[in-house]
Design a protein around this motif. Structure first.
Motif, PDB file in Angstrom:
ATOM      1  N   VAL A 159      -3.666  -3.195  -6.630  1.00  0.00           N
ATOM      2  CA  VAL A 159      -2.995  -3.024  -5.339  1.00  0.00           C
ATOM      3  C   VAL A 159      -1.519  -2.725  -5.592  1.00  0.00           C
ATOM      4  CG1 VAL A 159      -2.382  -5.466  -5.072  1.00  0.00           C
ATOM      5  CG2 VAL A 159      -2.714  -4.080  -3.034  1.00  0.00           C
ATOM      6  N   THR A 165       0.821  -1.209   0.000  1.00  0.00           N
ATOM      7  CA  THR A 165       0.000   0.000   0.000  1.00  0.00           C
ATOM      8  C   THR A 165       0.853   1.257   0.000  1.00  0.00           C
ATOM      9  OG1 THR A 165      -0.104   0.312   2.410  1.00  0.00           O
ATOM     10  CG2 THR A 165      -1.703  -1.230   1.420  1.00  0.00           C
ATOM     11  N   CYS A 196       2.083   5.292  -6.317  1.00  0.00           N
ATOM     12  CA  CYS A 196       0.981   4.356  -6.147  1.00  0.00           C
ATOM     13  C   CYS A 196       0.562   3.786  -7.493  1.00  0.00           C
ATOM     14  CB  CYS A 196      -0.200   5.062  -5.480  1.00  0.00           C
ATOM     15  SG  CYS A 196      -1.545   3.942  -5.055  1.00  0.00           S
TER      16      CYS A 196
END
Length: 337
Positions: A203, A57, A194
């Motif tokens: 993810v 994450t 990200c």
């Protein structure tokens, strides 16, 4: 449902799923997963940095970044509304005993360097040791200017600080500026990126820096529970995203700008500076906001309605979807009149 809450709601397309299905895997904790290694090599090529680390994450990637830069009793200077200060559960302070020194951000999302300079602690036993300047790019959809990043990087060299960029949406910044990612990342020591926002992977985030830094970060990743095993299945989605979904971010930006024009046209107030990338803010009364959210959901649109309503365009939102949103919003306003 048309989901405008965030670009975190994106879903992998069939080609990305096939890449995941076919991924060659190993044990990444041992460094043996070839697909993870390929992903890390790819982001190094794109950023011009020496090494990278794949994490589950963005929150964990930023936490590991801070834990690697700072020891117990150190501090990092950060924006008052920056994600890794305000929205990551205080992890650096709770888990690392790292003191944040938040400062008010300028309207463009930057931290004024004169304010940063005034916040740096002198070498005195009464104070935490200032080790790091943390910036966010993009911040609320705002792109940090290259000239500012250059000055900030030179400033940290003069002050003996490291510079970290929370680059959750840094690819949006590169596309908006129409420059290679490396043109931005040359002005930082480390960054996070990200994969599961506008790039459309399900993810994963990356932490990028020097070989020595990433070697130390790998220990923190393990300690904080981020050491995955056959994670090449997830890394394959990241590779697909970086190879196929970067330039299409411009479509999201164009859609946000189009939506801004349409919403202005029906009388809504758009917060300055409007849509620089894929994020748009609409101002409305608290009373109206309380009614808008449930009404939109009843009509097939999910929106985080509030006095300052954030709308984010992404890979699963089409111009046709946005036209429906405009039409519904206009109907809502008519009904409220």
């Amino acid at each position: 449902m048309i989901d405008l809450r965030s670009d975190t709601v994106t879903r992998p397309n069939e080609a990305m799923r096939q890449a995941m299905y076919q991924a060659e895997v190993g044990d990444d904790v041992y460094g043996d997963d070839p697909t993870v290694n390929a992903l890390q090599a790819l982001i190094c090529e794109l950023t011009g940095k020496e090494a990278a680390l794949f994490l589950p994450t963005g929150t964990q990637a930023n936490l590991v970044a801070l834990l690697t830069h700072c020891q117990r009793g150190d501090e990092y200077i950060v924006g008052q509304k920056a994600h890794n200060y305000m929205y990551e559960a205080g992890g650096a302070a709770v888990l690392g005993s790292i003191q944040p020194q938040p400062l008010d951000m300028a309207d463009d999302g930057s931290l004024p360097l004169d304010k940063v300079a005034a916040a740096i602690k002198i070498d005195d036993i009464h104070f935490a040791r200032t080790r790091l300047l943390s910036l966010e790019n993009t911040h609320s959809g705002k792109v940090l200017p290259l000239e500012y990043l250059k000055k900030a990087f030179e400033f940290t060299r003069e002050k003996g600080l490291a510079l970290h960029i929370d680059g959750a949406r840094i690819m949006n910044a590169a596309v908006a500026l129409d420059v290679p990612l490396s043109e931005i990342t040359r002005y930082c020591d480390t960054l996070t990126l990200c994969l599961s926002k506008g790039l459309g992977a399900p993810v994963g985030s990356l932490l990028v820096g020097s070989k020595e830094y990433i070697h130390r970060a790998n220990r923190w990743r393990k300690m904080t529970g981020g050491g995955m095993r056959q994670s090449g299945i997830l890394a394959a989605a990241g590779i697909y995203a970086l190879e196929n979904n970067v330039q299409r971010l411009k479509e999201d930006h164009d859609n946000a700008k189009w939506l801004e024009q349409q919403l202005r046209g029906i009388g809504l107030e758009i917060a300055v500076p409007g849509a620089q990338t894929n994020i748009l803010y609409v101002r409305q009364s608290a009373e109206q906001a309380a009614k808008l959210g449930p009404w939109m959901r009843e009509h097939g649109v999910i929106i985080s309605s509030g006095p300052l309503t954030r709308i984010i365009t992404h890979i699963n939102i089409s111009r046709q979807d946005l036209q429906k949103v405009v039409d519904l919003w206009q109907r809502f306003l008519t009904n409220q009149a």
